[in-house]
Motif scaffolding. Sequence first.
Motif, PDB file in Angstrom:
ATOM      1  N   ALA A  28      17.514  35.447  37.498  1.00 50.69           N
ATOM      2  CA  ALA A  28      17.227  34.038  37.234  1.00 50.69           C
ATOM      3  C   ALA A  28      15.783  33.701  37.605  1.00 50.69           C
ATOM      4  O   ALA A  28      15.084  32.993  36.866  1.00 50.69           O
ATOM      5  N   GLN A  29      15.322  34.224  38.768  1.00 50.08           N
ATOM      6  CA  GLN A  29      13.948  33.992  39.190  1.00 50.08           C
ATOM      7  C   GLN A  29      12.965  34.625  38.208  1.00 50.08           C
ATOM      8  O   GLN A  29      11.930  34.031  37.881  1.00 50.08           O
ATOM      9  N   LEU A  34       8.964  34.347  33.883  1.00 44.65           N
ATOM     10  CA  LEU A  34       8.564  34.676  32.513  1.00 44.65           C
ATOM     11  C   LEU A  34       8.251  33.414  31.718  1.00 44.65           C
ATOM     12  O   LEU A  34       7.295  33.388  30.926  1.00 44.65           O
ATOM     13  N   GLN A  35       9.040  32.359  31.924  1.00 43.65           N
ATOM     14  CA  GLN A  35       8.769  31.103  31.232  1.00 43.65           C
ATOM     15  C   GLN A  35       7.426  30.520  31.668  1.00 43.65           C
ATOM     16  O   GLN A  35       6.639  30.027  30.836  1.00 43.65           O
ATOM     17  N   GLU A  36       7.149  30.590  32.988  1.00 40.80           N
ATOM     18  CA  GLU A  36       5.877  30.072  33.499  1.00 40.80           C
ATOM     19  C   GLU A  36       4.697  30.871  32.944  1.00 40.80           C
ATOM     20  O   GLU A  36       3.682  30.299  32.528  1.00 40.80           O
ATOM     21  N   GLU A 109       9.235  41.869  32.193  1.00 43.06           N
ATOM     22  CA  GLU A 109      10.253  42.122  31.174  1.00 43.06           C
ATOM     23  C   GLU A 109      10.905  43.479  31.382  1.00 43.06           C
ATOM     24  O   GLU A 109      12.130  43.620  31.257  1.00 43.06           O
ATOM     25  N   ARG A 110      10.078  44.509  31.690  1.00 44.02           N
ATOM     26  CA  ARG A 110      10.644  45.841  31.937  1.00 44.02           C
ATOM     27  C   ARG A 110      11.549  45.826  33.170  1.00 44.02           C
ATOM     28  O   ARG A 110      12.645  46.403  33.165  1.00 44.02           O
ATOM     29  N   GLU A 111      11.100  45.160  34.237  1.00 43.30           N
ATOM     30  CA  GLU A 111      11.909  45.080  35.449  1.00 43.30           C
ATOM     31  C   GLU A 111      13.201  44.309  35.180  1.00 43.30           C
ATOM     32  O   GLU A 111      14.272  44.672  35.684  1.00 43.30           O
ATOM     33  N   GLN A 112      13.111  43.265  34.365  1.00 43.64           N
ATOM     34  CA  GLN A 112      14.296  42.484  34.027  1.00 43.64           C
ATOM     35  C   GLN A 112      15.312  43.336  33.272  1.00 43.64           C
ATOM     36  O   GLN A 112      16.518  43.268  33.537  1.00 43.64           O
TER      37      GLN A 112
END
Length: 360
Positions: A28-29, A34-36, A109-112
Amino acid sequence: MMTRSSSTIYELADRLREIIATIRSELAQMSRSLQEISLLLDQSASEAERLNQRELQASARLREIEANLEAYSRSEIRDAFRQAHEVTIRLFMMRNQAEQLQERYDALEREQERLRRFLELAEQVLAYFEEQVRAAERRTRLLGDATHTLSLDEMILAEEAERRRVARQIIDGPAQALSTVLLDVELCEQLLARQPDDVPQALERLRETIARALLDTRRLLYELRPPVLEELGLTQTLKRYLGELARLYGFTVELTGPEHDTPLTPAIQLALYRLLQELTGVLAATRSLKGLTLSLQYEPAQAVAILDVQAPGEAVRQAIAKWQSPGSVVTERLERLGASFSEESQQDEQTRFRLLVPLA
């Protein structure tokens, strides 16, 4: 009263729930980050476009001055060059900032994606934890359908032995894999900060660890599914199980046996199925298994299972030692049935085993 083995399983499940909650919080964090970053990238792109237009205007202004130097004062020429230089510097800094933001976005993104895969694994293992007690109880009830009625002490001991076996499988398999994955994730985080060039190789190792863990988890979950022995019979049920095992681990399988289980009581039928299921499962888990050939025969006084294993001898010996370790559920089950298990021959990468289960 909670037994020692079931207590261990419950503790592992609680720890796994904590890990899952932590991963979900981190995901979630990451989504918020990513949005920021995406918003900052859009702003940087707009600012870079504006600065690019100003640079074009400044360049055009300088060309005009160079073509008509006598028409401009020294201060006007100086101001034009200063403004062009400032715009160029700001544009360079803005582009560099955008590149850093994009690199951070890609890394997140990769970590997500890694965390999502790990979350999928953790949720599957948690489902396995929650199912294994119910499955053990179902198997105990099925074994109680023998021609003789088990005493209360025998039922308690059988259930406890089954829970020990399942707990050992969890600790040796998914729990150990989760520990390895956590260590690999921490290593990736350290490499990302200190040696980013080594991150792809570490991620590949992490991917392989997760893939192996998922494979073993799927096998364990499949083993816990209640057998459909009454509907299909022992031969067809084993064909279904071995077919799925061969698909997961990539080895060849061949099985022959009677279509009807008339000589077998329900208890013997189930016990024989579980013995062969667990034996072939540990052999497949070595990942060096190339082929399995299983032949079932029902003689007047005994059921015979002949298993030909195509795999390196050392890997086979280790798997059999794990399956038939002293004091294990398998050893107790063989003793209770009066059954015997032996190695008949071994040459190159081919080993033959014989399992005898008395019917009388």
